[in-house]
Scaffold this motif. Structure first.
Motif, mmCIF file in Angstrom:
data_model
loop_
_atom_site.group_PDB
_atom_site.id
_atom_site.type_symbol
_atom_site.label_atom_id
_atom_site.label_comp_id
_atom_site.label_asym_id
_atom_site.label_seq_id
_atom_site.Cartn_x
_atom_site.Cartn_y
_atom_site.Cartn_z
ATOM 1 N N LEU A 185 -8.285 2.860 1.840
ATOM 2 C CA LEU A 185 -8.278 1.837 2.839
ATOM 3 C C LEU A 185 -7.177 1.339 3.404
ATOM 4 O O LEU A 185 -6.384 0.324 2.162
ATOM 5 N N VAL A 186 -6.486 1.275 4.775
ATOM 6 C CA VAL A 186 -5.562 0.618 4.443
ATOM 7 C C VAL A 186 -6.049 -0.216 5.736
ATOM 8 O O VAL A 186 -6.920 -0.075 6.926
ATOM 9 N N LEU A 187 -5.850 -1.667 5.373
ATOM 10 C CA LEU A 187 -6.060 -2.849 6.378
ATOM 11 C C LEU A 187 -4.968 -3.422 7.685
ATOM 12 O O LEU A 187 -3.967 -3.702 6.895
ATOM 13 N N LYS A 188 -5.559 -3.130 8.825
ATOM 14 C CA LYS A 188 -4.121 -3.664 9.206
ATOM 15 C C LYS A 188 -4.079 -5.134 10.002
ATOM 16 O O LYS A 188 -2.936 -5.868 10.057
ATOM 17 N N ASP A 333 4.653 8.081 7.173
ATOM 18 C CA ASP A 333 3.667 6.678 6.658
ATOM 19 C C ASP A 333 3.354 6.665 5.656
ATOM 20 O O ASP A 333 2.868 6.797 5.031
ATOM 21 N N ASP A 334 4.426 4.840 5.692
ATOM 22 C CA ASP A 334 3.886 5.141 4.122
ATOM 23 C C ASP A 334 3.325 3.412 4.218
ATOM 24 O O ASP A 334 3.439 2.636 2.446
ATOM 25 N N SER A 335 2.468 3.317 4.576
ATOM 26 C CA SER A 335 1.668 1.754 4.795
ATOM 27 C C SER A 335 1.520 1.786 3.746
ATOM 28 O O SER A 335 0.922 0.654 2.386
ATOM 29 N N ALA A 336 0.398 2.494 3.426
ATOM 30 C CA ALA A 336 -0.696 2.881 1.788
ATOM 31 C C ALA A 336 0.524 2.339 0.749
ATOM 32 O O ALA A 336 -0.041 1.831 -0.490
#
Length: 356
Positions: A185-188, A333-336
């Protein structure tokens, strides 16, 4: 005489208390600054000890985690009290098989974003994950539970596990997410999952859409975190969803993607709406500005083949997708990964690894 004895007893109590506090800090590996004017607390109210500021071995300078804010001593007690009285305890339930190489990363990530408890249903015949779960709980104090759920011939194996999970753990977590061990889960817009739930799930079930990540042109397994190895995804957010449910509104799982709910409880997404298909298992609206479920379905080409063609499903047969080419991914996309390395500093050792 009595005064001197009393003074001696008080001094002994102070020394013992100081040793106990020091022992706690050493066990949790928390950096204690030389000045007592500030303390360090994690943003997420239920973050495990890995999320605190640490010292690197041989380095006298503390490595300050940018996700950790500094609070003064007068604010510390109020902050701790507010955290402990949170009304939004969120657990996560997953049925797992042959995930030993990946499970620690997944657990570390979910505790780091504020999940209160993690409930793993071990689908192996011999309850292989139990010693691992016991070790994490004993050494790190994780609210982690491993429940043996061996292979059955029942096509509802996954939903049976989910139903049992809510029945067993609904008093531990007021909300439960049903995610797999390859979903993150990635929270923005929120620092932790509890605050996101507070803002977006008044009752019922909250749907979170997938983002599919591909092989990123990796051909075989490497002992590197999944979130570091695979950083290319498809462009569009996927229609498929997974859900987080308020347990008091839960009746039973409809599918692995959506539940039956009590009357007057509803289905929603983070926009407050939803365009549903196939028993709430798909949301054609695909909102992705608040939260997205990053799904690392394929991993490397060889891991994909092993998963689809060699390892049997929970139902004991090969998957229909055996022989299909895996997704590669086109959007970086390396957000996580940024969340993981920031909140769980031990993963920063992989910063120097160059994806091949």
């Amino acid at each position: 005489m009595r005064v001197s004895v009393l003074v001696t007893i008080l001094a002994t109590c102070v020394i013992v208390s100081g040793l106990w506090v020091a022992r706690v800090f050493v066990r949790l590996d928390v950096y204690v600054p030389s000045s007592s004017s500030h303390f360090y607390l994690p943003i997420a109210p239920t973050t495990t000890s890995w999320s605190y500021i640490r010292k690197r071995d041989g380095d006298s300078t503390p490595q300050v985690d940018p996700t950790v804010r500094v609070v003064g001593p007068m604010e510390m007690n109020a902050t701790a009290e507010a955290q402990s009285s949170s009304m939004y305890t969120v657990g996560i339930c997953a049925i797992v098989k042959d995930a030993e190489a990946y499970i620690d990363e997944w657990v570390d990530y979910n505790f780091a974003i504020g999940f209160h408890g993690i409930y793993i249903y071990d689908n192996s015949k011999e309850n292989e994950l139990k010693p691992w779960g016991d070790l994490r709980r004993d050494r790190l104090g994780d609210n982690l539970h491993v429940v043996h759920h061996p292979l059955t011939d029942d096509n509802d194996t996954q939903t049976i596990a989910y139903n049992n999970c809510v029945e067993r753990f609904r008093n531990d977590s007021k909300y439960i997410a049903f995610f797999d061990d390859d979903e993150f889960l990635v929270l923005k817009k929120h620092p932790d999952v509890s605050s996101m739930i507070r803002d977006h799930l008044p009752n019922g079930s909250l749907a979170i859409n997938w983002r599919l990540f591909g092989t990123s042109n990796k051909t075989m397994y490497a002992p590197i975190p999944v979130l570091r190895r695979f950083q290319y995804r498809e462009e569009e957010t996927h229609e498929r969803v997974k859900c987080i449910v308020r347990t008091q509104d839960f009746e039973m799982m409809w599918t692995a993607h959506a539940p039956w709910l009590v009357p007057d409880a509803g289905y929603t997404d983070t926009s407050g709406g939803g365009t549903w298909k196939n028993r709430f298992g798909f949301n054609l609206a695909r909102p992705d500005d608040v939260a997205v479920l990053y799904h690392y379905k394929y991993k490397s080409e060889k891991e994909w083949y092993q998963k689809e063609c060699v390892r049997l499903t929970v139902f004991g047969y090969k998957k229909k997708t055996c022989g299909t080419a895996p997704l590669v991914g086109t959007v970086f996309d390396d957000s996580a990964w940024k969340v993981l390395r920031s909140r769980v500093p031990k993963y920063r050792v992989f910063d120097d690894w160059e994806p091949g």
